[in-house]
Design a protein around this motif. Structure first.
Motif: not given
Length: 324
Positions: A52-76
């Protein structure tokens, strides 16, 4: 305006109108959310933030991680599936919510239509480790012990229907042995119990903490699920080398997007991530933790997902794996 200029202007306007709306707008035009379907602080979270940090630097907008854990990954993954397909919500996930979970129960999303594969990022090897409770010196001695003394070897995984569980079931089926499955719901307690010898075998993804325990001699690697041997463990064979190709499983991770993402945006993201995976600092960061960068086209990633889904379905039906 001359006649020629007028014709050029009109032709350019007509061409712009013929393009999809997404191709006419700058991308990204606002911050991009990277949904990670796992808790903060883990492997997937760390890799998503680095990319995300590299994408932000290359593409000019923030790339923000949003953790949505649970149910073996299916919630996210469901959050990605339900987002607008405009490229401003993407996901970084293991393939399990796409290729394993759909075969174990009804999901709130349809992987084949509501998720668009963008790019493969890496594979994370699965290590088969002996704890202090195991007397066998190597994998072959483990198989002999399991055959001679059924249900005396206890094998701990991250949970029922997890990748480690699939590996166990494949080994048992092919070798005609019977071990005891010990499913956990969290890595912390699982590792604590492994170090104190509460079971004989642990299957887990490679990572810094695991590597330190191996170096200290607290856990002994018997085999690895990976396309090839790890540079950090050159004497540890893959399960395929040992004759168990169907059990030679590793965790694949990649970037996905909501279904219907315009091809122009998918291609742009794919190209940017492929470029990032070639950066020495990113490659060395992954390799240092025994995770291997991949990359490639979106089509190749989609084909891999489809193939793994069918392979998992065959395993699940053959051995009757059930979700918890």
């Amino acid at each position: 305006m001359t006649s020629l200029q007028r014709r050029v202007f009109l032709a350019a306007g007509a061409a712009a109108l013929a393009l999809p709306a997404a191709a006419q707008q700058p991308y990204p035009s606002k911050p991009v959310r990277i949904v990670v379907p796992y808790p903060p602080g883990g492997l997937a979270d760390a890799v998503a933030r680095a990319i995300g940090e590299k994408l932000a630097a290359q593409m000019g907008q923030p790339f923000v991680v949003d953790n949505k854990a649970g149910a073996s990954g299916t919630i996210g993954v469901d959050a990605v599936a339900k987002a607008a397909p405009d490229g401003h919500t993407i996901g970084f996930t293991a393939l399990s919510p796409l290729v394993l979970s759909p075969h174990l129960g009804k999901l709130p999303y349809e992987p084949e239509t509501q998720i668009a594969p963008v790019v493969s990022v890496m594979y994370s090897p699965v290590l088969l480790l002996a704890t202090p409770a195991l007397a066998a010196r190597d994998f072959r001695e483990l198989m002999v012990l399991a055959k001679d003394k059924p249900r005396t070897v206890r094998w701990a995984t991250s949970g029922a229907a997890s990748l480690g569980h699939l590996m166990l079931e494949q080994l048992q089926d092919q070798a005609r042995v019977e071990m005891v499955h010990i499913p956990y719901k969290g890595g912390g307690q699982q590792m604590t119990d492994a170090l104190s010898g509460q079971f004989e075998i642990l299957s887990t993804n490679a990572g810094p903490a695991v590597g330190e325990h191996i170096k200290a001699g607290k856990l002994r690697p018997l085999a690895v699920g990976a396309p090839k041997r790890l540079d950090s463990l050159p004497n540890v064979p893959t399960l395929a080398e040992l004759g168990y190709a169907r059990a030679n499983l590793s965790s694949q991770f990649g970037i996905v997007a909501p279904g219907g993402l315009p091809k122009a945006l998918a291609d742009k993201l794919n190209a940017q991530v492929n470029a990032i995976l070639q950066l020495p600092e990113i490659r060395s960061r992954l390799v240092a933790t025994d995770n291997v960068p991949t990359g490639g086209s979106a089509d190749a990633f989609a084909q891999q997902i489809a193939a793994e889904s069918q392979a998992n379905l065959r395993i699940i039906r053959a051995v009757g794996i059930k979700a918890e």
